[in-house]
Design a protein around this motif. Structure first.
Motif, PDB file in Angstrom:
ATOM      1  N   VAL A 191       0.646  -1.243   0.047  1.00  0.00           N
ATOM      2  CA  VAL A 191       0.012   0.031   0.092  1.00  0.00           C
ATOM      3  C   VAL A 191       0.938   1.186  -0.236  1.00  0.00           C
ATOM      4  O   VAL A 191       1.839   1.340   0.765  1.00  0.00           O
ATOM      5  CB  VAL A 191      -1.016   0.045   1.235  1.00  0.00           C
ATOM      6  CG1 VAL A 191      -1.547   1.346   1.337  1.00  0.00           C
ATOM      7  CG2 VAL A 191      -1.742  -0.948   1.197  1.00  0.00           C
ATOM      8  N   ALA A 193       0.701   5.293   0.356  1.00  0.00           N
ATOM      9  CA  ALA A 193       0.070   6.455   0.749  1.00  0.00           C
ATOM     10  C   ALA A 193       0.424   7.705  -0.172  1.00  0.00           C
ATOM     11  O   ALA A 193       1.668   7.888  -0.297  1.00  0.00           O
ATOM     12  CB  ALA A 193       0.207   6.590   2.120  1.00  0.00           C
ATOM     13  N   CYS A 264       0.284   2.004   5.631  1.00  0.00           N
ATOM     14  CA  CYS A 264       0.974   1.850   4.253  1.00  0.00           C
ATOM     15  C   CYS A 264       2.447   1.327   4.344  1.00  0.00           C
ATOM     16  O   CYS A 264       2.750   1.231   5.409  1.00  0.00           O
ATOM     17  CB  CYS A 264       1.221   3.144   3.625  1.00  0.00           C
ATOM     18  SG  CYS A 264       2.304   4.389   4.190  1.00  0.00           S
TER      19      CYS A 264
END
Length: 377
Positions: A191, A193, A264
């Motif tokens: 992930v 951000a 993240c």
């Protein structure tokens, strides 16, 4: 009987209200009989401040906006100066807002009131001659960062490094799995951000750039998901318009930037205070920034610091990539970010050392320094 200790504080925006409330709590723990006067927001008022007027009247951003409000700001400062001189506080604390507070501190100090400035302006980076005014206006400067304290020591300004309250409140190790669950993000997979800033101008200059970079990252790493916290409803609308026609696995969230950082694996982020939060969450980052071309040309001549990104200033070395102005291209952002998804440990280790150095129980340290000054120690 002598009257209780009287402390005056002035905060100029929401971040100062948070700092002020923490300081007031710490002061009351050390000195239960304390009276607070000045200007603050709802947090400071909840701690017992009688605010002379709403904090929002001081919260002005941008040169044009300041010029439009200048007569009101100057009139408020004159009235507040007179009120505080009449009230004779044992100590005055100006929290950030240097353009308003330093002038106020100078007048109060000349009237025999001890003065503290909490949160250093960026005199170490540009407009260094302001240190002359600070030396004249302040009995004590409280800094959040150690490199600031070193600068003031060299300039002969009484100073105390107290640490940063965020370093006290953000845990040394954030729970990534819990944050992903809270944001309904996949438990597995990378992930990233995206934090293109909280102001409209920042998002206008960086939003498309970050989204273009995200698309290129996805082309190389199809497993990557993106999360983007929106600072306000206006920023969400602005970003939704930029997302139109893009097919990105991106989750827009309202606020909750700390959860996004905890969730993240790496961050693409605008230069600013949010980079400190990313550092404290130990998330590898690439920092970018763009301003108007004329502004950049002026700042390039004025800024004395070798770095712009706060993590690099704190590390006193190039710890994180900082891509500024024309160097901030989608290709450059992707080239800097992709390696961090596989191995950002060098950054993480640097962040951890900085976090521990900033974790000083800042509000308590600041309260001790204020009380020592107020009592003439």
């Amino acid at each position: 009987m002598s009257r209780p200790l009287r402390v005056a504080l002035v905060a100029g925006e929401a971040s100062g209200d948070i700092l002020g409330a923490g300081l007031m709590q710490a002061l009351r723990r050390q000195c239960p009989e304390v009276e607070f006067i000045g200007v603050g927001g709802r947090r400071m008022e909840a701690e017992g401040l009688r605010s002379s007027f709403p904090l929002e009247r001081l919260a002005v951003m941008g040169l044009v906006e300041v010029l439009g409000r200048l007569p009101e700001l100057l009139a408020r400062r004159r009235r507040l100066t007179a009120e505080l001189i009449a009230a004779r506080p044992d100590v005055f604390i100006g929290i950030d807002a240097p353009d308003f507070n330093l002038g106020l501190e100078l007048r109060l100090r000349r009237a025999g009131i001890r003065t503290v400035h909490y949160v250093s302006p960026s005199v170490w980076a540009w407009r260094q001659k302001r240190v002359l005014k600070i030396r004249e206006a302040c009995d004590l400067m409280l800094t959040l960062f150690p490199f600031e304290a070193r600068f003031y020591q060299e300039q002969g300004v009484p100073v105390r490094f107290v640490g940063h309250p965020l370093a006290d409140t953000i845990p040394l190790e954030a729970d990534r799995a819990l944050a992903r669950q809270a944001l309904q993000l996949p438990a597995q997979g990378a992930v990233v951000a995206l934090l293109p800033g909280s102001r409209g101008g920042e998002v206008a200059r960086l939003g498309e750039l970050f989204l273009e970079a995200a698309g290129r990252i996805l082309a190389v790493r199809p497993d990557v998901r993106f999360v983007l916290p929106c600072a306000s409803a206006e920023r969400r609308q602005q970003l939704e318009q930029m997302l139109a026609g893009r097919n990105l696995p991106l989750t827009l969230i309202d606020g909750r930037s700390h959860e996004a950082l905890a969730a993240c694996d790496a961050v693409l982020i605008a230069s600013g205070t949010a980079t400190l939060e990313a550092l404290l969450f130990k998330r590898p980052m690439v920092v970018a920034y763009r301003v108007a071309p004329m502004t950049y040309r002026i700042l390039s001549r004025l800024v004395k610091s070798p770095y712009v990104a706060l993590p690099n200033l704190l590390a006193q070395r190039l710890l994180v990539p900082e891509l500024l102005q024309d160097a901030a291209t989608p290709e450059a952002l992707v080239a800097a970010l992709l390696p961090l998804l596989d191995d950002g440990q060098a950054q993480v280790e640097g962040f951890d050392a900085i976090h521990r150095a900033l974790r000083q129980d800042a509000s308590v340290q600041a309260a001790e320094a204020v009380l020592a000054l107020a009592r003439g120690h």
